[in-house]
Scaffold this motif. Sequence first.
Motif, mmCIF file in Angstrom:
data_model
loop_
_atom_site.group_PDB
_atom_site.id
_atom_site.type_symbol
_atom_site.label_atom_id
_atom_site.label_comp_id
_atom_site.label_asym_id
_atom_site.label_seq_id
_atom_site.Cartn_x
_atom_site.Cartn_y
_atom_site.Cartn_z
ATOM 1 N N GLU A 67 0.839 -1.197 0.000
ATOM 2 C CA GLU A 67 0.000 0.000 0.000
ATOM 3 C C GLU A 67 0.876 1.250 0.000
ATOM 4 O OE1 GLU A 67 -2.696 -0.158 3.372
ATOM 5 O OE2 GLU A 67 -2.924 -2.300 3.058
ATOM 6 N N ALA A 68 1.907 1.262 0.843
ATOM 7 C CA ALA A 68 2.788 2.430 0.916
ATOM 8 C C ALA A 68 3.411 2.721 -0.441
ATOM 9 C CB ALA A 68 3.871 2.197 1.970
ATOM 10 N N GLU A 69 3.857 1.696 -1.123
ATOM 11 C CA GLU A 69 4.499 1.874 -2.424
ATOM 12 C C GLU A 69 3.511 2.362 -3.474
ATOM 13 O OE1 GLU A 69 7.832 -1.563 -1.451
ATOM 14 O OE2 GLU A 69 5.959 -2.082 -2.478
ATOM 15 N N ALA A 70 2.309 1.789 -3.471
ATOM 16 C CA ALA A 70 1.301 2.202 -4.453
ATOM 17 C C ALA A 70 0.871 3.648 -4.221
ATOM 18 C CB ALA A 70 0.090 1.276 -4.387
ATOM 19 N N PHE A 71 0.686 4.030 -2.967
ATOM 20 C CA PHE A 71 0.258 5.400 -2.686
ATOM 21 C C PHE A 71 1.402 6.390 -2.896
ATOM 22 C CE2 PHE A 71 -3.482 3.381 -1.152
ATOM 23 C CZ PHE A 71 -4.476 4.353 -1.216
ATOM 24 N N ALA A 72 2.626 5.960 -2.653
ATOM 25 C CA ALA A 72 3.768 6.820 -2.970
ATOM 26 C C ALA A 72 3.825 7.074 -4.472
ATOM 27 C CB ALA A 72 5.061 6.176 -2.488
#
Length: 368
Positions: A67-72
């Motif tokens: 999730e962190a990578e996708a939202f980044a």
Amino acid sequence: MTGSLDDPSTPFLALERGRVEANARRLQAHLERLGVSLRQHVKTAKSVEVAGIVEPGGAITVSTLAEAEAFADAGYRDILYAVGIAPHKLPRVRALRERGVDLTVLLDSVEQAAGAGVPAFIEVDCDGHRGGVHPDDPALVDIAATLEASGGQVRGVLVHAGESYFADGDEQLRAAAQHERDVAVRAAQVLRAAGFATPVVSVGSTPTAHFATDLRGVTEVRAGNFVFFDLVMAGIGVCSHADLALSVVVTVIGHQAGKGWILTDGGWMATSRDRGTSRQRVDQSYGLVADLDGVLFDDLVMADASQEHGMLAIRPGSAARLPELPVGARVRILPIHACATAGQHDAYHVVEPGSRIVEAVWPRVRGW
């Protein structure tokens, strides 16, 4: 426009955009009155598009590094990874930070703090629900000292009143919210007295976020389920059935008249095995059943499930009659736990309340 709810192969998720918008406005207005900001938890929807309805580009909480990578990738820069950090995940954390993402992690032990070397929240336990250190445990200060000695920073304290999901009525919900606040503020006071700045005091769950009346000393509230709500939240009085934004569209594939069943092609792989209302005053089995326009059938529930079969039946003790739903008819299952149900699927088919017209298909983030 991408078609209608009559078109996609079942089972699939239907998401009512207007209800998400109303749910977001309700919580944001409540928190504004209390003078705190919302850090949306994206673990429920795992969707950049849904998060954008609440606050595009705002501060978020994630439950996975995927999730962190996708939202980044989507431009989000203030991200809290709110699951206790495992050492092997730190390279991915550092890679995101090197991209300019202010990614913070969560920990609750000296062992985790010794190897972190990045900004972190210390998890504080307010109700024995899961992890965390007690605010008066000497380990709290030891963790902070170890973290900063490792090159990290005590960004703040984090408290999650997980037991609020089992509250019964407004009084218990308000008490859970107050206790959550009091524990978080106490932990921050202990750390500050020991010389740690502790700028952020973070609390939150969907129930306590809605029932908090005093958030003095708190800087942010985390919540995620509120975007969709579900039957657990309705059962404890946080919302009504009319607020539920998510449902699973399934197709009738048969009947077992002798058992009083209507069979569908949506089993627990489509709705999850979550039976979170089984301990509530009204057990909703695996979900309530509505027609394709979202109108609930009288006392019709998804009474049982196997992997790919759902069994619809009239609630025990009810005088309601089983509706006539021929093979091929489509219905919508309102979820027990929206996070778990959404997690079974790859995308949302977005409609407006009362409409079958699919206006968009929004992907979900999968994996860890």
